[in-house]
Design a protein around this motif. Structure first.
Motif, PDB file in Angstrom:
ATOM      1  N   ALA A 281      38.900  39.071  48.169  1.00 47.11           N
ATOM      2  CA  ALA A 281      40.063  38.453  48.826  1.00 47.11           C
ATOM      3  C   ALA A 281      40.955  37.765  47.798  1.00 47.11           C
ATOM      4  N   LEU A 282      41.458  38.544  46.869  1.00 46.93           N
ATOM      5  CA  LEU A 282      42.214  38.008  45.739  1.00 46.93           C
ATOM      6  C   LEU A 282      43.627  37.604  46.127  1.00 46.93           C
ATOM      7  N   LEU A 283      44.075  36.488  45.539  1.00 44.11           N
ATOM      8  CA  LEU A 283      45.450  36.031  45.669  1.00 44.11           C
ATOM      9  C   LEU A 283      46.101  36.063  44.288  1.00 44.11           C
ATOM     10  N   PRO A 284      47.426  36.084  44.233  1.00 52.42           N
ATOM     11  CA  PRO A 284      48.101  36.276  42.937  1.00 52.42           C
ATOM     12  C   PRO A 284      47.726  35.274  41.844  1.00 52.42           C
ATOM     13  N   HIS A 285      47.443  34.019  42.194  1.00 49.79           N
ATOM     14  CA  HIS A 285      47.232  32.980  41.193  1.00 49.79           C
ATOM     15  C   HIS A 285      45.771  32.820  40.768  1.00 49.79           C
ATOM     16  N   HIS A 286      44.868  33.596  41.298  1.00 46.17           N
ATOM     17  CA  HIS A 286      43.440  33.360  41.094  1.00 46.17           C
ATOM     18  C   HIS A 286      42.972  33.584  39.652  1.00 46.17           C
ATOM     19  N   VAL A 287      42.012  32.733  39.260  1.00 45.15           N
ATOM     20  CA  VAL A 287      41.232  32.939  38.043  1.00 45.15           C
ATOM     21  C   VAL A 287      39.950  33.644  38.467  1.00 45.15           C
ATOM     22  N   VAL A 288      39.679  34.808  37.857  1.00 50.25           N
ATOM     23  CA  VAL A 288      38.559  35.650  38.279  1.00 50.25           C
ATOM     24  C   VAL A 288      37.622  35.870  37.095  1.00 50.25           C
ATOM     25  N   TRP A 289      36.328  35.684  37.333  1.00 48.75           N
ATOM     26  CA  TRP A 289      35.304  36.056  36.353  1.00 48.75           C
ATOM     27  C   TRP A 289      34.728  37.411  36.755  1.00 48.75           C
ATOM     28  N   ASP A 290      34.688  38.347  35.821  1.00 50.16           N
ATOM     29  CA  ASP A 290      34.012  39.627  36.008  1.00 50.16           C
ATOM     30  C   ASP A 290      32.821  39.621  35.052  1.00 50.16           C
ATOM     31  N   LEU A 291      31.626  39.391  35.593  1.00 51.77           N
ATOM     32  CA  LEU A 291      30.445  39.157  34.764  1.00 51.77           C
ATOM     33  C   LEU A 291      29.607  40.430  34.657  1.00 51.77           C
ATOM     34  N   GLY A 292      29.325  40.818  33.428  1.00 51.36           N
ATOM     35  CA  GLY A 292      28.709  42.107  33.182  1.00 51.36           C
ATOM     36  C   GLY A 292      29.743  43.181  33.415  1.00 51.36           C
ATOM     37  N   ALA A 293      30.883  43.058  32.714  1.00 49.60           N
ATOM     38  CA  ALA A 293      32.084  43.826  33.062  1.00 49.60           C
ATOM     39  C   ALA A 293      31.980  45.311  32.752  1.00 49.60           C
ATOM     40  N   GLY A 294      31.040  45.730  31.912  1.00 53.73           N
ATOM     41  CA  GLY A 294      30.843  47.158  31.648  1.00 53.73           C
ATOM     42  C   GLY A 294      32.036  47.834  31.022  1.00 53.73           C
ATOM     43  N   SER A 295      32.764  48.594  31.812  1.00 55.25           N
ATOM     44  CA  SER A 295      33.957  49.291  31.318  1.00 55.25           C
ATOM     45  C   SER A 295      35.229  48.486  31.551  1.00 55.25           C
ATOM     46  N   GLY A 296      35.149  47.443  32.379  1.00 57.96           N
ATOM     47  CA  GLY A 296      36.332  46.660  32.720  1.00 57.96           C
ATOM     48  C   GLY A 296      37.105  47.206  33.899  1.00 57.96           C
ATOM     49  N   SER A 297      36.527  48.174  34.630  1.00 61.82           N
ATOM     50  CA  SER A 297      37.267  48.788  35.737  1.00 61.82           C
ATOM     51  C   SER A 297      37.589  47.777  36.842  1.00 61.82           C
ATOM     52  N   VAL A 298      36.625  46.914  37.178  1.00 56.90           N
ATOM     53  CA  VAL A 298      36.884  45.892  38.205  1.00 56.90           C
ATOM     54  C   VAL A 298      37.931  44.900  37.713  1.00 56.90           C
ATOM     55  N   SER A 299      37.832  44.491  36.457  1.00 59.07           N
ATOM     56  CA  SER A 299      38.803  43.547  35.888  1.00 59.07           C
ATOM     57  C   SER A 299      40.217  44.098  35.961  1.00 59.07           C
ATOM     58  N   ILE A 300      40.387  45.344  35.554  1.00 60.75           N
ATOM     59  CA  ILE A 300      41.720  45.936  35.495  1.00 60.75           C
ATOM     60  C   ILE A 300      42.325  46.067  36.889  1.00 60.75           C
ATOM     61  N   GLU A 301      41.537  46.492  37.863  1.00 59.74           N
ATOM     62  CA  GLU A 301      42.089  46.656  39.214  1.00 59.74           C
ATOM     63  C   GLU A 301      42.252  45.321  39.921  1.00 59.74           C
ATOM     64  N   ALA A 302      41.383  44.362  39.622  1.00 60.30           N
ATOM     65  CA  ALA A 302      41.567  43.010  40.169  1.00 60.30           C
ATOM     66  C   ALA A 302      42.840  42.380  39.614  1.00 60.30           C
ATOM     67  N   ALA A 303      43.159  42.701  38.354  1.00 62.61           N
ATOM     68  CA  ALA A 303      44.357  42.140  37.725  1.00 62.61           C
ATOM     69  C   ALA A 303      45.640  42.587  38.410  1.00 62.61           C
ATOM     70  N   LEU A 304      45.599  43.732  39.091  1.00 60.04           N
ATOM     71  CA  LEU A 304      46.769  44.178  39.830  1.00 60.04           C
ATOM     72  C   LEU A 304      47.087  43.240  40.988  1.00 60.04           C
ATOM     73  N   LEU A 305      46.054  42.647  41.580  1.00 60.18           N
ATOM     74  CA  LEU A 305      46.234  41.751  42.731  1.00 60.18           C
ATOM     75  C   LEU A 305      46.415  40.304  42.285  1.00 60.18           C
TER      76      LEU A 305
END
Length: 464
Positions: A281-305
């Motif tokens: 449930a991401l909002l534009p201003h959020h600080v997000v931790w992606d722990l055990g990020a692997g390839s960074g796929s979750v980080s990159i797509e979360a960054a869009l939101l």
């Protein structure tokens, strides 16, 4: 000396005053803006004494009490006014003002423009607008861009005075070609540049303007990497200039595995990624931790939101860190920060998260979740992905201990594969997706059923 605004106007209507003839030295109370015991007068000093107008000098000379930094008080040492230097103890300064207001003429000397991240706004909040009168001057922003011969009307400003403003800086970098940064003794240009080095997609240069307005003023252009290894004299301000590649690929939600450089099999599958990001449930201003990020796929797509926030991808394996950096650069995701290290130790010092995605952790999962739960924002959400029953148990245990809500989804997707000129469905491994957070932040749903009955039974209890 800069002539005061309107100093050449025709004032011949006044008795004994003629155009082109200097005014006689006025009495302390005879000119507009004279300090009054019932209000605090704040004078902007610009970039130096040369920026102070004749009118402002008259106000300073009329003061009973002068308050300011030692370097601002020094030129007025010969004046009879009481001098109160501003140091680290601002409460002592405010107390001195409170004890003298209504009794003595108080003049406060401020750097640059008093209302540009200065003491003027603080005094107005503390004593009320009716008790404060402000005389503006050249701000550090205006002075810096004048030195660089650059327009600044559209330039965002980020200040690090007494706080870590990294998330705001990253949001500003994404929206503008240049950003103006106000530094302090802790958040120096080299430390800010070193932090930017953790964001692989940010490329550019920066200009540090040292001791603006002083005889030894200096302007230094350098790359972000060079700035991170340099030292700079105080006070200073920082201009960051971003260089963007026109060829960057545009990412989207649910990209296939082939869109990411990754270690064989070690990537969150598109369908699991889509549900997990939805659960955050991401909002534009959020600080997000992606722990055990692997390839960074979750980080990159979360960054869009969370495009005005900051995504921090944490990974301990050097080769996977290399993959994350390459993927972040490929898609020019400027708000993704990559941190290499072992958890939970690496989490110390990171900005507190609004959302946390846990895609790995191994044997340290319990300790990692302890830190996550301690640092999570009061209205935060944690999403855990696991295929292991023991990790499911440890996650539930961590959330139950804090009386947090916990929703659980199990997904087993089937994907099409070509066989004998036709298609068949191949089952993927089932994945548990846990969404948890403080109980008061759980969205209300009247159809929800409590995961445990009054006797303490839970269908996913530690007895499975």
């Amino acid at each position: 000396m800069i002539r005061p605004e309107g100093d050449d106007m025709d004032r011949s209507s006044g008795p004994g005053i003629h155009k082109g003839v200097p005014d006689p030295q006025p009495d302390r109370d005879s000119f507009p803006g004279t300090p009054h015991p019932d209000r605090i007068t704040v004078i902007g000093m610009g970039m130096g004494q040369e920026d102070v107008s004749l009118r402002q000098l008259r106000i300073i000379e009329s003061a009973d009490v002068l308050i300011g930094a030692r370097r601002h008080l020094a030129p007025f040492e010969a004046l009879p006014a009481e001098k109160i230097p501003i140091g680290k103890d601002m409460d002592a300064v405010f107390s001195a003002v409170e004890n003298r207001i209504g009794k003595e003429r108080i003049v406060v000397l401020a750097s640059g423009d008093p209302l540009f991240y200065g003491i003027g706004a603080t005094l107005i909040r503390r004593f009320g607008p009716e008790r404060v009168q402000v005389f503006p001057n050249v701000s550090s922003l205006a002075a810096a861009f004048a030195r660089l011969n650059l327009p600044w009307q559209d330039v965002p400003v980020v200040h690090f005075h007494g706080r870590d403003a990294t998330t705001e800086l990253i949001a500003a970098i994404q929206s503008s070609e240049r950003v103006f940064v106000l530094t302090d003794l802790t958040h120096t240009p080299d430390r800010i540049a070193a932090c930017l080095m953790d964001f692989p997609a940010i490329e550019g240069r920066c200009c540090v303007l040292e001791r603006l307005g002083e005889p030894d003023e200096a302007i230094r252009w350098c790359t972000i990497a060079e700035a991170s290894a340099a030292s700079f004299r105080q006070p200073n301000v920082l201009v960051i200039e971003i260089q963007r590649k026109e060829t960057a690929e545009r990412p989207f939600l649910g990209m296939p595995e082939t869109a990411y450089l990754h270690e064989a099999g070690l990537i969150t599958k598109p369908e699991i990624r889509a549900v997990s990001i939805a659960q955050l449930a991401l909002l534009p201003h959020h600080v997000v931790w992606d722990l055990g990020a692997g390839s960074g796929s979750v980080s990159i797509e979360a960054a869009l939101l969370a495009h005005k926030g900051q995504i921090i991808a944490v990974e301990r394996h050097p080769e996977r860190v290399r993959h994350i950096r390459a993927n972040v650069r490929r898609y020019a995701m400027e708000n993704v920060r990559v941190v290499e290290g072992t958890m939970p130790e690496t989490l110390d010092g990171l900005p507190a998260p609004d959302r946390v995605f846990v895609g790995g952790g191994g044997k340290a999962l319990e300790a990692i979740l302890e830190v996550v739960c301690d640092r999570l924002a009061p209205d935060g959400v944690v999403v855990v992905n696991t295929v292991l029953l023991e990790s499911l148990h440890l996650s539930l245990k961590a959330f139950r201990k804090r009386n947090w809500f916990c929703d659980i989804i199990q997904i087993q997707a089937c994907v099409s594969k070509s066989t004998a000129g036709d298609l068949r469905l191949e089952a993927r491994n089932p994945v548990w997706i846990l969404r948890a957070g403080p109980a008061e932040t759980k969205p209300e749903n009247k159809d929800d059923v409590s995961p445990s009955d009054p006797n303490g039974y839970h269908p996913l209890s530690s007895d499975f």
